[in-house]
Scaffold this motif. Structure first.
Motif, short mmCIF file in Angstrom:
data_model
loop_
_atom_site.label_atom_id
_atom_site.label_comp_id
_atom_site.label_asym_id
_atom_site.label_seq_id
_atom_site.Cartn_x
_atom_site.Cartn_y
_atom_site.Cartn_z
N GLU A 272 12.28 8.93 55.03
CA GLU A 272 12.07 10.32 55.46
C GLU A 272 11.22 10.38 56.72
O GLU A 272 11.53 11.11 57.67
CB GLU A 272 11.42 11.11 54.32
N ARG A 275 13.21 9.10 59.80
CA ARG A 275 14.14 10.11 60.34
C ARG A 275 13.38 11.19 61.11
O ARG A 275 13.81 11.62 62.18
CB ARG A 275 14.97 10.73 59.21
N LYS A 276 12.25 11.61 60.53
CA LYS A 276 11.44 12.66 61.17
C LYS A 276 10.93 12.20 62.53
O LYS A 276 11.02 12.95 63.52
CB LYS A 276 10.28 13.03 60.25
N ARG A 277 10.40 10.98 62.59
CA ARG A 277 9.83 10.50 63.85
C ARG A 277 10.92 10.25 64.90
O ARG A 277 10.71 10.51 66.10
CB ARG A 277 9.04 9.22 63.62
N GLU A 280 11.72 13.45 66.44
CA GLU A 280 10.64 13.85 67.35
C GLU A 280 10.66 13.03 68.64
O GLU A 280 10.32 13.54 69.71
CB GLU A 280 9.29 13.71 66.64
#
Length: 496
Positions: A272, A275-277, A280
């Motif tokens: 998770e 994917r988030k980084r 970004e």
């Protein structure tokens, strides 16, 4: 007096002929003998034998490497940085009471036993690798023992910091570095590297670099090449904590080149968070003004899902340039179902035709084209004995000089010399190779006098050059980063 003048004149003329002979060794022997005889200075000297392939190649590089017409003025680099503790791997593991068992790779190290198995596994192959050590307390104990070990050396570490340090050697360049910068690292950085206050932190992140020499033995294992095994318990870089600082610093710094690295450090994070980084990262890159190229430096990875995400989740199309080595290239192809993905590992020197096929596939599938708005137009591939620069036509200039400069710095940095010392390097590149295995590629025969070979394939140009490999390397860490930085320094991006 007249006699003295005649002798002096003859002496000066002899010296001049000697200089001509040294500077123009290819001058026909008959011309040299005729000139010498006309001066009545005795028998003509016997021409020396041909220069070694290493000397010829180094001289050819020097003649080829020219400055780009448009040079970078301000380079921003982020986001991984640390202190490298460099030490003999065998000696450290022996001091920790470990003995060589059966080599085995571990995607994540959880114990001293895992460390020993992974180290000898890669040492036996002579291959570089980097792993995350999950147990904080055990890592701290090992790191303390390594840092205090006799002969341990402390260096600037982390791809971003190493690339920034290399760029900073050019005093006319302004260099911004963002990453977790502790007091020891700040002390080690070049004065020409500017660090935003927001990047400074109270403690350093340490990476342990276990080096081994070519031919070094431990138990049944013998290293075919000098290389290193890297491991750390690095949370700041692992979470890419300085990404936001890096992106926010760009507007004020106004770079004309951006270099990003550290994505591989996320392997120890949850899917998770990865994917988030990555999202970004893409968002941050998209905010960089058009016309400012972004180079992504890859590094050793074991998580295929993370590598696939880097390729698929718009990271590749967001950057203009990539830098990677043979392990990262094959792993990328395996993770994204590319050419030669069934190959489990390279058998010795990576096959030039296979490497060329994978580079072509990356640029065709993920690079810029008439039907795709990707920014990706350049890949700098480096392995121990040769380099290849692949570019989409019309977007980059001076790449012949760039690939030669990257190969030259590999020889000088490994041997810790200012220039190529031809007595300490050897030419180990394949003497013949084919440029592709998926189509009818050209057959190339290596010529040290013309060391950069160029070929074309559907709008993509390849520049190949051998490397003069240091026989007794002083330090192997950071070679890939120095190679990529030097190649970028000599590159010129065409404005869109």
């Amino acid at each position: 007096m007249a006699l003295w003048r005649g002798s002096a004149c003859a002496g000066f003329l002899a010296l001049a002929v000697g200089c001509v002979f040294l500077l123009e060794p290819e001058l026909p022997g008959t011309a040299l003998r005729s000139l010498w005889s006309s001066l009545r200075l005795g028998p003509a000297p016997v021409p020396a034998g041909p220069l070694s392939p290493e000397s010829r190649l180094a001289a050819a590089w020097d003649a080829l490497i020219a400055q780009p017409a448009r040079r970078w003025r301000r380079v921003a680099v982020g986001v991984n940085a640390c202190v490298d503790v460099v030490i003999s791997g065998v000696k450290l593991l022996q001091a920790l009471g470990l003995s060589p068992g059966s080599g085995k790779d571990h995607a994540i190290l959880q114990s001293r036993s895992d460390l020993e198995e992974a180290f000898v596994y890669f040492m036996g192959k002579g291959a570089a690798a980097e792993r995350f050590f999950s147990d904080k307390e055990t890592f701290h104990d090992i790191a303390q023992a390594a840092s205090e070990f006799p002969g341990a050396q402390h260096y600037v570490g982390g791809n971003a910091a190493l690339i920034g340090q290399r760029f900073a050697a050019n005093t006319d360049l302004k260099v911004l570095l963002c990453g977790p910068i502790g007091p020891k690292l700040h002390e080690l950085l070049d004065d020409n590297v500017f660090v935003p206050p927001e990047s400074l932190q109270e403690e350093d992140e340490f990476h342990l670099i276990l080096e081994y020499l070519a031919g070094e033995e431990w138990g049944p294992f013998k290293a075919p090449h000098a290389n290193r095994f890297i491991f750390s318990h690095d949370l700041s870089n692992g979470a890419m904590n300085m990404l936001e600082v890096f992106v926010s610093s760009l507007e004020e710094f106004q770079p004309d080149l951006v270099v990003l690295s550290g994505l591989h450090m996320m392997e120890g994070q949850s899917k998770e968070l990865q994917r988030k980084r990555l999202l970004e990262v893409v968002t941050g890159i998209s905010d960089i003004p058009t016309g400012i190229p972004v180079h992504l430096e890859l590094a050793s990875m074991t998580n295929r899902e993370l590598m696939s995400s880097i390729v698929q989740q718009q990271v590749f199309p967001a950057v203009a340039s990539l830098g990677l080595n043979e392990q990262e290239l094959l792993f990328l192809s395996q993770s994204a179902s590319g050419p030669h993905a069934s190959l489990s590992s390279w058998d010795g020197v990576p096959d030039v035709g296979m490497v060329s096929d994978i580079l072509f596939w990356i640029l065709k599938e993920h690079g810029r084209s008439n039907n795709r708005s990707s920014d990706l137009t350049r890949i700098h591939f480096h392995t121990l004995v040769y380099h290849i620069l692949a570019t989409v036509d019309g977007h980059w200039a001076n790449q012949l000089a760039a690939v030669a400069a990257g190969a030259r710095v590999a020889g000088t940095q490994a041997c810790a010399t200012e220039t190529i010392d031809t007595n300490r390097v050897s030419l180990r590149a394949p003497q013949e190779f084919t440029t592709s295995h998926l189509e009818s590629g050209s057959k190339i025969v290596l010529n040290p006098d013309k060391p950069v070979v160029e070929w074309h394939r559907e709008g993509i140009t390849f520049h190949f050059t051998p490397v003069l490999v240091c026989k007794d390397p002083i330090r192997t860490v950071g070679l890939g980063d120095a190679i990529s930085a030097e190649g970028l320094f000599y590159s010129e991006a065409h404005p869109d």
